[in-house]
Design a protein around this motif. Structure first.
Motif, mmCIF file in Angstrom:
data_model
loop_
_atom_site.group_PDB
_atom_site.id
_atom_site.type_symbol
_atom_site.label_atom_id
_atom_site.label_comp_id
_atom_site.label_asym_id
_atom_site.label_seq_id
_atom_site.Cartn_x
_atom_site.Cartn_y
_atom_site.Cartn_z
ATOM 1 N N ASP A 43 0.847 -1.194 0.000
ATOM 2 C CA ASP A 43 0.000 0.000 0.000
ATOM 3 C C ASP A 43 0.888 1.253 0.000
ATOM 4 O O ASP A 43 1.271 1.756 1.041
ATOM 5 C CB ASP A 43 -0.910 -0.019 1.225
ATOM 6 C CG ASP A 43 -1.943 1.091 1.218
ATOM 7 O OD1 ASP A 43 -1.796 2.058 0.439
ATOM 8 O OD2 ASP A 43 -2.902 0.988 2.005
ATOM 9 N N CYS A 45 0.253 4.370 -0.831
ATOM 10 C CA CYS A 45 -0.344 5.569 -0.236
ATOM 11 C C CYS A 45 -0.184 5.552 1.283
ATOM 12 O O CYS A 45 0.198 6.568 1.881
ATOM 13 C CB CYS A 45 -1.815 5.695 -0.618
ATOM 14 S SG CYS A 45 -2.067 6.104 -2.351
ATOM 15 N N HIS A 46 -0.457 4.436 1.892
ATOM 16 C CA HIS A 46 -0.303 4.294 3.342
ATOM 17 C C HIS A 46 1.153 4.540 3.749
ATOM 18 O O HIS A 46 1.434 5.269 4.700
ATOM 19 C CB HIS A 46 -0.755 2.897 3.768
ATOM 20 C CG HIS A 46 -0.656 2.627 5.222
ATOM 21 N ND1 HIS A 46 -1.572 3.114 6.130
ATOM 22 C CD2 HIS A 46 0.263 1.927 5.937
ATOM 23 C CE1 HIS A 46 -1.220 2.724 7.351
ATOM 24 N NE2 HIS A 46 -0.118 2.003 7.249
ATOM 25 N N PHE A 47 2.071 3.945 3.010
ATOM 26 C CA PHE A 47 3.501 4.107 3.275
ATOM 27 C C PHE A 47 3.913 5.574 3.171
ATOM 28 O O PHE A 47 4.611 6.103 4.046
ATOM 29 C CB PHE A 47 4.295 3.245 2.285
ATOM 30 C CG PHE A 47 5.781 3.335 2.449
ATOM 31 C CD1 PHE A 47 6.421 2.685 3.486
ATOM 32 C CD2 PHE A 47 6.543 4.055 1.531
ATOM 33 C CE1 PHE A 47 7.806 2.752 3.620
ATOM 34 C CE2 PHE A 47 7.916 4.121 1.659
ATOM 35 C CZ PHE A 47 8.546 3.477 2.706
ATOM 36 N N GLU A 48 3.493 6.241 2.103
ATOM 37 C CA GLU A 48 3.847 7.645 1.908
ATOM 38 C C GLU A 48 3.260 8.524 2.997
ATOM 39 O O GLU A 48 3.942 9.417 3.518
ATOM 40 C CB GLU A 48 3.386 8.126 0.531
ATOM 41 C CG GLU A 48 4.199 7.552 -0.595
ATOM 42 C CD GLU A 48 3.694 7.965 -1.967
ATOM 43 O OE1 GLU A 48 2.529 8.397 -2.102
ATOM 44 O OE2 GLU A 48 4.481 7.837 -2.926
ATOM 45 N N GLU A 49 1.997 8.288 3.357
ATOM 46 C CA GLU A 49 1.360 9.093 4.400
ATOM 47 C C GLU A 49 2.091 8.952 5.735
ATOM 48 O O GLU A 49 2.328 9.943 6.432
ATOM 49 C CB GLU A 49 -0.105 8.694 4.553
ATOM 50 C CG GLU A 49 -0.969 9.131 3.390
ATOM 51 C CD GLU A 49 -2.362 8.532 3.417
ATOM 52 O OE1 GLU A 49 -2.734 7.901 4.427
ATOM 53 O OE2 GLU A 49 -3.078 8.689 2.416
ATOM 54 N N HIS A 50 2.458 7.725 6.085
ATOM 55 C CA HIS A 50 3.171 7.508 7.347
ATOM 56 C C HIS A 50 4.587 8.086 7.291
ATOM 57 O O HIS A 50 5.082 8.609 8.299
ATOM 58 C CB HIS A 50 3.192 6.024 7.718
ATOM 59 C CG HIS A 50 1.931 5.589 8.368
ATOM 60 N ND1 HIS A 50 1.712 5.705 9.719
ATOM 61 C CD2 HIS A 50 0.793 5.089 7.850
ATOM 62 C CE1 HIS A 50 0.509 5.266 10.008
ATOM 63 N NE2 HIS A 50 -0.082 4.886 8.878
ATOM 64 N N GLN A 53 4.147 11.823 7.791
ATOM 65 C CA GLN A 53 3.801 12.090 9.186
ATOM 66 C C GLN A 53 5.032 11.946 10.076
ATOM 67 O O GLN A 53 5.286 12.778 10.947
ATOM 68 C CB GLN A 53 2.694 11.162 9.668
ATOM 69 C CG GLN A 53 2.282 11.384 11.119
ATOM 70 C CD GLN A 53 1.731 12.778 11.361
ATOM 71 O OE1 GLN A 53 0.997 13.331 10.527
ATOM 72 N NE2 GLN A 53 2.080 13.375 12.483
#
Length: 59
Positions: A43, A45-50, A53
């Motif tokens: 995932d 998108c999940h990786f990039e968002e974290h 953050q």
């Protein structure tokens, strides 16, 4: 150096080789097919968002 480039101080890029190495380091199959399957199921998108953050928290 253009002002825009001077303002950027960190860029992180991950490669297929990084995935191959993490699979190898964890005694997993690190064939090209396994790397491709990892990427297909990962995932981004999940990786990039974290990652973003975490970067904000460090700053």
């Amino acid at each position: 150096m253009p002002k825009e480039q001077d303002e950027v101080f960190s860029i992180i890029q991950w490669t297929k080789t990084d995935i191959e190495n993490i699979l190898k380091d964890n005694a997993c199959n690190c064939s090209e097919r396994s790397v491709d399957e990892f990427r297909a199921n990962f995932d981004i998108c999940h990786f990039e968002e974290h990652s973003i953050q975490f970067g904000w928290e460090l700053l």
